[in-house]
Design a protein around this motif. Structure first.
Motif, short mmCIF file in Angstrom:
data_model
loop_
_atom_site.label_atom_id
_atom_site.label_comp_id
_atom_site.label_asym_id
_atom_site.label_seq_id
_atom_site.Cartn_x
_atom_site.Cartn_y
_atom_site.Cartn_z
N GLU A 188 -5.04 -10.77 -1.00
CA GLU A 188 -5.68 -11.89 -0.83
C GLU A 188 -5.41 -13.03 -1.58
O GLU A 188 -5.62 -14.22 -0.69
CB GLU A 188 -7.34 -11.50 -1.44
CG GLU A 188 -8.35 -12.60 -1.33
CD GLU A 188 -9.80 -12.15 -1.54
OE1 GLU A 188 -10.62 -13.04 -1.79
OE2 GLU A 188 -9.76 -11.24 -2.36
N ASP A 216 -5.26 -5.07 -2.69
CA ASP A 216 -6.15 -5.94 -1.74
C ASP A 216 -6.30 -7.08 -2.33
O ASP A 216 -6.19 -8.22 -1.72
CB ASP A 216 -7.35 -5.26 -1.38
CG ASP A 216 -7.18 -4.00 -0.25
OD1 ASP A 216 -6.00 -4.00 0.44
OD2 ASP A 216 -8.16 -3.52 -0.16
N ALA A 217 -6.53 -7.13 -3.87
CA ALA A 217 -6.56 -8.42 -4.47
C ALA A 217 -5.35 -9.26 -4.43
O ALA A 217 -5.44 -10.35 -4.46
CB ALA A 217 -7.30 -7.82 -5.99
N PRO A 234 -4.88 0.88 -7.57
CA PRO A 234 -5.51 1.44 -6.31
C PRO A 234 -5.27 0.34 -5.31
O PRO A 234 -5.04 -0.65 -5.48
CB PRO A 234 -7.02 1.67 -6.81
CG PRO A 234 -7.17 0.63 -7.87
CD PRO A 234 -5.57 0.49 -8.60
N ALA A 235 -6.09 0.86 -4.19
CA ALA A 235 -5.94 0.14 -3.13
C ALA A 235 -6.82 -1.01 -3.30
O ALA A 235 -6.11 -2.28 -2.79
CB ALA A 235 -6.56 0.79 -1.68
N GLU A 236 -7.79 -1.00 -3.87
CA GLU A 236 -8.51 -2.44 -4.36
C GLU A 236 -7.61 -3.30 -4.92
O GLU A 236 -7.80 -4.65 -4.68
CB GLU A 236 -9.62 -2.04 -5.07
CG GLU A 236 -10.94 -1.15 -4.14
CD GLU A 236 -10.48 0.34 -4.55
OE1 GLU A 236 -11.40 1.10 -3.97
OE2 GLU A 236 -9.34 0.67 -5.04
N ALA A 237 -6.77 -2.99 -5.76
CA ALA A 237 -6.06 -3.84 -6.62
C ALA A 237 -5.00 -4.63 -5.71
O ALA A 237 -4.63 -5.59 -5.83
CB ALA A 237 -5.25 -2.91 -7.93
N TRP A 262 -8.32 -3.38 -13.56
CA TRP A 262 -7.47 -2.23 -13.48
C TRP A 262 -6.37 -2.60 -14.96
O TRP A 262 -5.21 -1.99 -15.07
CB TRP A 262 -6.62 -1.97 -12.52
CG TRP A 262 -7.49 -1.74 -11.45
CD1 TRP A 262 -8.15 -0.51 -10.99
CD2 TRP A 262 -7.82 -2.57 -10.36
NE1 TRP A 262 -9.01 -0.81 -9.99
CE2 TRP A 262 -9.05 -2.16 -9.48
CE3 TRP A 262 -7.77 -3.80 -10.26
CZ2 TRP A 262 -9.50 -2.73 -8.43
CZ3 TRP A 262 -8.58 -4.75 -9.20
CH2 TRP A 262 -9.70 -4.04 -8.49
N HIS A 317 0.99 -1.14 0.09
CA HIS A 317 0.15 0.19 -0.17
C HIS A 317 0.83 1.19 -0.05
O HIS A 317 0.44 2.33 -0.69
CB HIS A 317 -0.82 0.14 1.06
CG HIS A 317 -2.15 -0.80 0.97
ND1 HIS A 317 -3.08 -0.43 0.04
CD2 HIS A 317 -2.60 -2.16 1.60
CE1 HIS A 317 -4.30 -1.35 -0.09
NE2 HIS A 317 -3.82 -2.43 0.85
#
Length: 456
Positions: free
Chosen positions: A331, A327-328, A322-325, A401, A221
């Motif tokens: 995970e 996080d993916a 982005p943060a969501e990428a 993305w 991050h």
């Protein structure tokens, strides 16, 4: 096949499957690839390459080229294979800052010679990849954001085309072929030597910092925020590594997940320290090897393994992180994930990598690409389906993305289907490449690759 006739006209060794030495001659770095050509020619010069190509064409056989075997992707069964490891010539012009390198030279050999004279090339992360194969596939390396792709600085190539002729190709002679060879990889002939510009980089600030896996989220991050403001002199990546309990792995890194920050900074070391400081503030690393280094130590930045391994690899290009990428990625490849991956790397692009070069070439997908994702799993043939499926699962998770395109040097066996291979080049460049292919290789002799079929 008149193998006896072929042996009579080449200087190097010629092997068929029953010969002792065939397996050694066809050995690749990636042990999941087992080449099975009908004939192998260990070329010692351009004349051997010409003879091998003419032999293949006369017999209606495709030509495969084997350097180090990092990027072997398509079955070579029934092909005439040309191995380039004996083409080892290196010539460096210190005054002109140029090098001429033959097709069998690996980066470790060239780096050693360049370091002695205070010059550098746009090498890749692995010291065991051949210079020519890497460069004609684009050449994305640790100085890329400042200087662009290695292919951007090629000035001439010696190539044997499908008619068996040796051509010297540059911007004045065969300009269309010159454009296509720089980024079209092995689709247009066998490149036996390449010439390119060098840079006065005797040292740099860089290296690697290994953080414990529990800090992986914080590292990634921070990385996605940090890259938005770094200068072009800074090239960086983060690899989530799960290293085996093997003797070649440093003891503190064995059999555990680590987040490996890799940087190269072509600027003042004190400024480099300031740029890296936010990462050092995250917590105590396992190993911090970022410092001022001589160019001779460039391979230590990524510390890629040098011994052959059984690998399953995939790649993707992203226009945003982005943060969501992040996080993916965490995970599926972070702490606690049931991941078979030994590496999930995110590499920052942009800078000179996003701009057209002074002399245009076929290296594709520059404009909107800001990150390269590279996934590696290790295992034997029984593991292939599960490992590739897991890698695809992560690539699918990053689809929002993704640019939908690929970087050619990070395309492997799973990417060799025509509908996937085409993604290595921009939609605007691909028809031009097919037309050039029609001119120089209408029978698609050079198709043991991520293939560009001839027009028509």
């Amino acid at each position: 096949m008149d193998v006896a006739g072929l042996r009579a006209v080449v200087t190097g060794p010629v092997f068929v499957p029953a010969d002792e030495g065939y397996a050694a001659e066809t050995a690749t770095y990636n042990l999941t690839v087992v080449p099975a050509p009908s004939v192998v020619v260990g070329a010692v010069d351009a004349a051997d390459v010409r003879a091998a190509v003419r032999f293949a064409v006369a017999g209606g056989l495709p030509v495969a080229v084997l350097g180090a075997g990092h990027g072997s992707a398509v079955s070579s069964a029934g092909a005439v294979m040309i191995t380039t490891r004996r083409l080892g010539g290196i010539s460096i012009d210190v005054h002109a800052r140029t090098a001429r390198v033959e097709a069998g030279v690996r980066w470790a050999e060239l780096i050693e010679q360049l370091a002695k004279v205070g010059l550098a090339a746009l090498n890749g992360s692995s010291p065991t990849v051949t210079v020519v194969s890497y460069t004609i596939g684009g050449g994305l390396g640790p100085f890329g954001r400042k200087h662009g792709y290695a292919a951007d600085h090629v000035t001439a190539l010696d190539v044997v085309t499908a008619d068996g002729e040796l051509r010297r190709v540059d911007a004045e002679r065969d300009p269309e072929l010159f454009w296509a060879l720089r980024g079209g990889k092995g689709n247009f002939g066998v490149v036996v030597a390449i010439e390119f510009g060098l840079f006065p980089i005797p040292s740099f600030y860089g290296g690697g910092i290994f953080f414990p896996g529990e800090l992986a989220g914080e590292v990634l991050h921070l990385f996605r925020r940090w890259v938005k403001d770094v200068p072009e002199e800074m090239s960086a990546s983060v690899g989530l590594l799960h290293l085996p309990p093997a003797p070649f792995v440093p003891e503190p890194l064995r059999d555990r997940l680590v987040a490996h920050l890799r940087i190269t900074y072509l600027g003042d070391a004190a400024q480099g320290e300031r740029l890296v400081a936010p990462f050092r503030a995250l917590g105590a690393p396992i190993i911090d090897a970022v410092t001022e280094l001589p160019y001779a130590a460039i391979a230590s930045v990524h510390s890629d393994p040098v011994d052959p391994l059984p690998l399953f690899e995939r790649g993707a290009l992203l226009h945003d992180l982005p943060a969501e990428a992040v996080d993916a990625v965490l995970e599926l490849a972070g702490p606690g994930a049931p991941s078979p991956l030994v590496l999930a790397e995110i590499r920052h692009l942009g800078g000179a990598l996003s701009r057209p070069p002074a002399v245009p070439n076929a290296v594709g997908n520059r404009d909107e690409t800001l990150f390269n994702v590279f996934l590696v799993a290790a295992g034997g043939p029984p593991d292939a389906e599960a490992m590739l499926a897991y890698e695809q699962r992560l690539i699918d998770a990053l689809a929002p993305w993704s640019t939908g395109r690929r970087y050619l040097n990070f395309m492997f066996a799973a990417d060799s289907a025509p509908q996937t291979a085409v993604l290595a080049w921009s939609p605007e460049a691909y028809p031009r490449l097919r037309e050039i292919k029609r001119r120089y290789d209408p029978a698609n002799v050079f198709r043991i690759n991520h293939n560009i079929p001839p027009a028509g």
